[in-house]
Design a protein around this motif. Structure first.
Motif, mmCIF file in Angstrom:
data_model
loop_
_atom_site.group_PDB
_atom_site.id
_atom_site.type_symbol
_atom_site.label_atom_id
_atom_site.label_comp_id
_atom_site.label_asym_id
_atom_site.label_seq_id
_atom_site.Cartn_x
_atom_site.Cartn_y
_atom_site.Cartn_z
ATOM 1 N N LEU A 22 -45.210 53.780 25.020
ATOM 2 C CA LEU A 22 -45.107 54.547 26.261
ATOM 3 C C LEU A 22 -44.162 53.877 27.236
ATOM 4 O O LEU A 22 -43.394 54.538 27.942
ATOM 5 C CB LEU A 22 -46.483 54.713 26.903
ATOM 6 C CG LEU A 22 -47.397 55.777 26.301
ATOM 7 C CD1 LEU A 22 -48.785 55.660 26.890
ATOM 8 C CD2 LEU A 22 -46.830 57.165 26.551
ATOM 9 N N CYS A 23 -44.218 52.558 27.295
ATOM 10 C CA CYS A 23 -43.324 51.794 28.167
ATOM 11 C C CYS A 23 -41.877 51.946 27.701
ATOM 12 O O CYS A 23 -40.954 52.060 28.505
ATOM 13 C CB CYS A 23 -43.740 50.333 28.167
ATOM 14 S SG CYS A 23 -42.621 49.231 29.040
ATOM 15 N N SER A 60 -41.708 55.744 30.432
ATOM 16 C CA SER A 60 -41.881 55.294 31.818
ATOM 17 C C SER A 60 -40.612 54.735 32.452
ATOM 18 O O SER A 60 -40.540 54.599 33.669
ATOM 19 C CB SER A 60 -42.977 54.219 31.884
ATOM 20 O OG SER A 60 -42.520 53.023 31.270
ATOM 21 N N GLY A 61 -39.624 54.372 31.647
ATOM 22 C CA GLY A 61 -38.435 53.719 32.188
ATOM 23 C C GLY A 61 -38.671 52.261 32.517
ATOM 24 O O GLY A 61 -37.805 51.576 33.054
ATOM 25 N N GLU A 66 -39.037 49.699 30.493
ATOM 26 C CA GLU A 66 -38.298 48.749 29.677
ATOM 27 C C GLU A 66 -36.928 48.451 30.261
ATOM 28 O O GLU A 66 -36.482 47.300 30.302
ATOM 29 C CB GLU A 66 -38.145 49.260 28.242
ATOM 30 C CG GLU A 66 -37.452 48.258 27.330
ATOM 31 C CD GLU A 66 -37.432 48.682 25.881
ATOM 32 O OE1 GLU A 66 -37.375 47.794 25.011
ATOM 33 O OE2 GLU A 66 -37.478 49.896 25.613
ATOM 34 N N SER A 67 -36.249 49.468 30.754
ATOM 35 C CA SER A 67 -34.925 49.242 31.343
ATOM 36 C C SER A 67 -35.022 48.398 32.614
ATOM 37 O O SER A 67 -34.143 47.570 32.898
ATOM 38 C CB SER A 67 -34.246 50.576 31.650
ATOM 39 O OG SER A 67 -35.008 51.328 32.576
ATOM 40 N N ILE A 68 -36.103 48.572 33.367
ATOM 41 C CA ILE A 68 -36.296 47.773 34.582
ATOM 42 C C ILE A 68 -36.546 46.309 34.202
ATOM 43 O O ILE A 68 -36.074 45.395 34.876
ATOM 44 C CB ILE A 68 -37.465 48.331 35.421
ATOM 45 C CG1 ILE A 68 -37.180 49.775 35.834
ATOM 46 C CG2 ILE A 68 -37.693 47.489 36.663
ATOM 47 C CD1 ILE A 68 -38.342 50.466 36.525
ATOM 48 N N LEU A 69 -37.293 46.086 33.122
ATOM 49 C CA LEU A 69 -37.513 44.723 32.636
ATOM 50 C C LEU A 69 -36.185 44.047 32.301
ATOM 51 O O LEU A 69 -35.947 42.897 32.667
ATOM 52 C CB LEU A 69 -38.407 44.748 31.394
ATOM 53 C CG LEU A 69 -39.917 44.873 31.624
ATOM 54 C CD1 LEU A 69 -40.612 45.386 30.363
ATOM 55 C CD2 LEU A 69 -40.528 43.541 32.035
ATOM 56 N N GLN A 70 -35.318 44.771 31.634
ATOM 57 C CA GLN A 70 -34.034 44.210 31.245
ATOM 58 C C GLN A 70 -33.155 43.928 32.464
ATOM 59 O O GLN A 70 -32.473 42.901 32.528
ATOM 60 C CB GLN A 70 -33.336 45.152 30.269
ATOM 61 C CG GLN A 70 -34.065 45.267 28.936
ATOM 62 C CD GLN A 70 -33.475 46.327 28.025
ATOM 63 O OE1 GLN A 70 -32.591 47.085 28.410
ATOM 64 N NE2 GLN A 70 -33.970 46.399 26.800
ATOM 65 N N GLU A 71 -33.204 44.806 33.454
ATOM 66 C CA GLU A 71 -32.442 44.590 34.685
ATOM 67 C C GLU A 71 -32.936 43.363 35.441
ATOM 68 O O GLU A 71 -32.165 42.698 36.145
ATOM 69 C CB GLU A 71 -32.539 45.830 35.581
ATOM 70 C CG GLU A 71 -31.793 47.045 35.036
ATOM 71 C CD GLU A 71 -32.089 48.297 35.835
ATOM 72 O OE1 GLU A 71 -32.791 48.191 36.871
ATOM 73 O OE2 GLU A 71 -31.631 49.383 35.426
ATOM 74 N N ALA A 72 -34.223 43.045 35.278
ATOM 75 C CA ALA A 72 -34.810 41.888 35.969
ATOM 76 C C ALA A 72 -34.574 40.584 35.208
ATOM 77 O O ALA A 72 -35.029 39.524 35.642
ATOM 78 C CB ALA A 72 -36.301 42.106 36.186
ATOM 79 N N SER A 99 -52.912 56.104 27.004
ATOM 80 C CA SER A 99 -51.718 56.715 27.612
ATOM 81 C C SER A 99 -51.298 56.057 28.921
ATOM 82 O O SER A 99 -50.952 56.745 29.892
ATOM 83 C CB SER A 99 -51.946 58.223 27.828
ATOM 84 O OG SER A 99 -52.229 58.855 26.605
ATOM 85 N N ILE A 100 -51.314 54.730 28.940
ATOM 86 C CA ILE A 100 -50.838 53.991 30.110
ATOM 87 C C ILE A 100 -49.695 53.078 29.682
ATOM 88 O O ILE A 100 -49.868 52.252 28.780
ATOM 89 C CB ILE A 100 -51.968 53.160 30.747
ATOM 90 C CG1 ILE A 100 -53.049 54.077 31.317
ATOM 91 C CG2 ILE A 100 -51.424 52.245 31.851
ATOM 92 C CD1 ILE A 100 -54.219 53.342 31.953
ATOM 93 N N PRO A 101 -48.512 53.200 30.295
ATOM 94 C CA PRO A 101 -47.406 52.287 29.967
ATOM 95 C C PRO A 101 -47.787 50.853 30.290
ATOM 96 O O PRO A 101 -48.350 50.574 31.351
ATOM 97 C CB PRO A 101 -46.263 52.775 30.872
ATOM 98 C CG PRO A 101 -46.650 54.157 31.293
ATOM 99 C CD PRO A 101 -48.139 54.181 31.323
ATOM 100 N N ALA A 102 -47.479 49.947 29.370
ATOM 101 C CA ALA A 102 -47.839 48.540 29.574
ATOM 102 C C ALA A 102 -46.798 47.640 28.944
ATOM 103 O O ALA A 102 -46.225 47.965 27.899
ATOM 104 C CB ALA A 102 -49.221 48.242 28.987
#
Length: 268
Positions: A162-163, A167-168, A170-176, A206-209
């Motif tokens: 789901l992440c 949810s988008g 994963e891309s935020i993780l990479q940007e960080a 069904s929760i992004p984690a």
């Protein structure tokens, strides 16, 4: 000194009457739609130290505790700036309503053989509380790095489907500054570990984690905690903190200072 003791839902409910039935004992108003940040007890305790920094710097208020028999009991006080008499237990919950963040701080390890049931109980509370997403802060033994991982970012991540796809996050993780962890072996996130099981359980409800992982060795892990906290702050879209505030509980994090006479006598 900190004295360990058992806590029951009934005794805690007397001090905190507005309780959610079940695992969480405390005030749950306003938690719906928040991001839940939770540590994993792992190498160097980096995840727990990062949560300490985030809670203390953001001045998140204590909302209650997780009442469970799956961790070793603990009770103390004065972990963070503010009321030095504020109680802390084995697993406390802190709420920062203006930033839509809820932090879980686990100060005591899981009892061997209790991971499965604890993850199941925790997942039930997460579903009931209707958190929007879950971010797990963890660490892994840097000795398992391969040559290509020795340089560059020492922050990795693993996430549930789901992440990755909806949810988008994963891309935020990479940007960080986080890089994907290798998934072809169990060196980083073992499939039987708390982290892996929690990610799987979140997918089932069904929760992004995602798990944000600091690669480190055991030792003085305060620098790793600051690094992880800064990256998580960016990940969560928080304003850059002018000054991170280490909590009072860190005063003797590396033990008591050496007696002065040892230095003057030339022994150190």
């Amino acid at each position: 000194s900190t004295q360990s003791t058992g806590l029951t839902s009934s005794s805690m409910a007397e001090a905190e009457p507005e309780s959610m039935p079940g695992l969480f004992v405390g005030e749950s108003d306003g938690m719906e739609g928040c991001t839940l940040v939770i540590p994993s007890v792992s190498t160097g305790n980096v995840g727990q130290l990062a949560v300490d920094l985030l809670v203390n710097t953001l001045q998140a208020g204590r909302a209650g505790c997780i009442d469970t028999q799956h961790v070793l009991p603990l009770v103390g006080c004065g972990a963070y700036h503010g009321d030095a008499r504020q109680m802390v237990t084995a697993i406390d919950v802190y709420h920062c309503p203006d930033k839509k963040l809820v932090f879980v701080q686990q100060r005591s390890p899981l009892i061997k053989g209790h991971v499965d049931q604890f993850v199941s109980d925790l997942s039930g509370w997460i579903r009931q509380s209707q958190f929007e997403r879950v971010l797990l802060l963890s660490s892994a033994n840097a000795a398992f790095r391969i040559d290509s991982e020795l340089a560059g970012s020492q922050l990795g991540y693993a996430c549930n489907p789901l992440c990755q796809h909806k949810s988008g996050m994963e891309s935020i993780l990479q940007e960080a500054g986080f890089i994907p962890l290798r998934t072809d072996e169990a060196s980083w996130v073992n499939k039987h570990s708390f982290s892996s099981q929690l990610l799987d359980q979140m997918n089932q409800i069904s929760i992004p984690a995602a798990a944000a992982v600091s690669m480190c060795y055991e030792g003085d892990n305060v620098p790793h905690a600051f690094g992880l906290a800064r990256a998580v702050s960016q990940l969560l879209g928080l304003a850059e903190e002018a000054e991170w505030k280490a909590p009072p509980a860190w005063t003797h994090i590396q033990g008591e200072p050496l007696p002065r006479h040892l230095r003057t006598s030339g022994m150190y």
